[in-house]
Design an enzyme around this catalytic site. Sequence first.
Site, PDB file in Angstrom:
ATOM      1  N   CYS A 247      21.523  19.580  38.481  1.00 35.71           N
ATOM      2  CA  CYS A 247      20.680  20.575  39.148  1.00 35.71           C
ATOM      3  C   CYS A 247      21.259  20.969  40.508  1.00 35.71           C
ATOM      4  CB  CYS A 247      19.249  20.058  39.252  1.00 35.71           C
ATOM      5  SG  CYS A 247      18.028  21.388  39.505  1.00 35.71           S
ATOM      6  N   HIS A 332      18.055  19.113  33.383  1.00 33.37           N
ATOM      7  CA  HIS A 332      17.755  17.706  33.641  1.00 33.37           C
ATOM      8  C   HIS A 332      17.915  16.870  32.373  1.00 33.37           C
ATOM      9  CE1 HIS A 332      16.070  17.815  37.779  1.00 33.37           C
ATOM     10  NE2 HIS A 332      15.927  19.095  37.475  1.00 33.37           N
ATOM     11  N   GLU A 334      17.624  13.739  32.153  1.00 36.71           N
ATOM     12  CA  GLU A 334      16.626  12.662  32.153  1.00 36.71           C
ATOM     13  C   GLU A 334      15.257  13.191  31.741  1.00 36.71           C
ATOM     14  OE1 GLU A 334      15.524  14.727  35.781  1.00 36.71           O
ATOM     15  OE2 GLU A 334      17.439  14.298  34.838  1.00 36.71           O
TER      16      GLU A 334
END
Length: 362
Positions: A247, A332, A334
């Site tokens: 990001c 992202h 995660e």
Amino acid sequence: MSKRTLILEDGMTFEGTAFGATRVTMGEVVFQTGMTGYQEMLSDPSYCDQMIVLTNPLIGNYGINREDYETTRPLAKALIVREVCHTPSNFRSQSSLAEALEEFDIPGLTGVDTRQLTRHLRSKGVMRGLLVDGEFNLADQLERLHNMLLATDQVQRASTERAYIIPGAGPRIVLVDFGAKLGIVRELVRRGCEVVVVPYNVTAKEVLRYQPDGMMLSNGPGNPKDVPTAIPLIQELTGKIVIFGICLGHQLIALAHGADTFKLPFGHRGANHPVQDLQTGHVSITSQNHGYAVDEQSLNGFELIVTHVAINDGTVEGVRHRTEPVFSVQYHPEASPGPMDANDLFDQFLTEITNQQEVTHA
């Protein structure tokens, strides 16, 4: 139940009911399209100074718990929803959303047409907003909004002040905290890594003192050009250790290698953004939260190549260095909340570290 109104800088107003903290607040109004994960959204440091509009109509129905926070100190300015649930029902729930907002001193607004508000932001672009309680003079409040100065220190406020270590028996990873989500730490720890979390303004010399196997550049809030300390850090460590950016970290890698970034009209914030891997053609559904993007044309003639693009608008979603073990993605891996399609990027990061170690010791 008291009256609370959102005033946008273009003069449009949305009247609803107050919940959460009781105070006047201003910020950039953005919308998030995820259907679940409001606790993770609220506590994502990337929302620093932003007022979050959630498009899912019912929010708060499964409550708040200790485990799902992405930071211990949420920095969002406000939460705006169609309907808030004050009586959550879930075996993990420990408090209501309204109670959490009061605890963190974040105002909430419910009872507004979030679909209309989102359509307005999508057509006009994100803009500054102000929450006021009770009656008000619109002209006075608009003047107040227009005089609002946009902060440039979001990363400084979101980052850790001191370095700390999370033990592990695997590779040592230095995580540069520009406003890192705890989900990133969880994924590294789950793979056995020793994680050294360091402040946003760490120097290359300080990073090398930890003798890391790799460096991760985290997500974070605001404009990447407001983090000039990261540029020499990346430049000096490129070619010395494996670097993976997520990001804001992705945007900083681009800036460090001569490329440019720009602000998107309304950003990408949601859990259903399709991204294509240009090498394999594979499309992943990803979780995203960013208001800036890398300018693809600015990459021409520099060391980075585009590896991933957004299906919806064609913007750059991933880059890789032509010769060195440096790569990044705009989305992202995660998730938290969101799909786990891209979670194997953490494994790719560790594989790159192993490969680099083999080359070094050959």
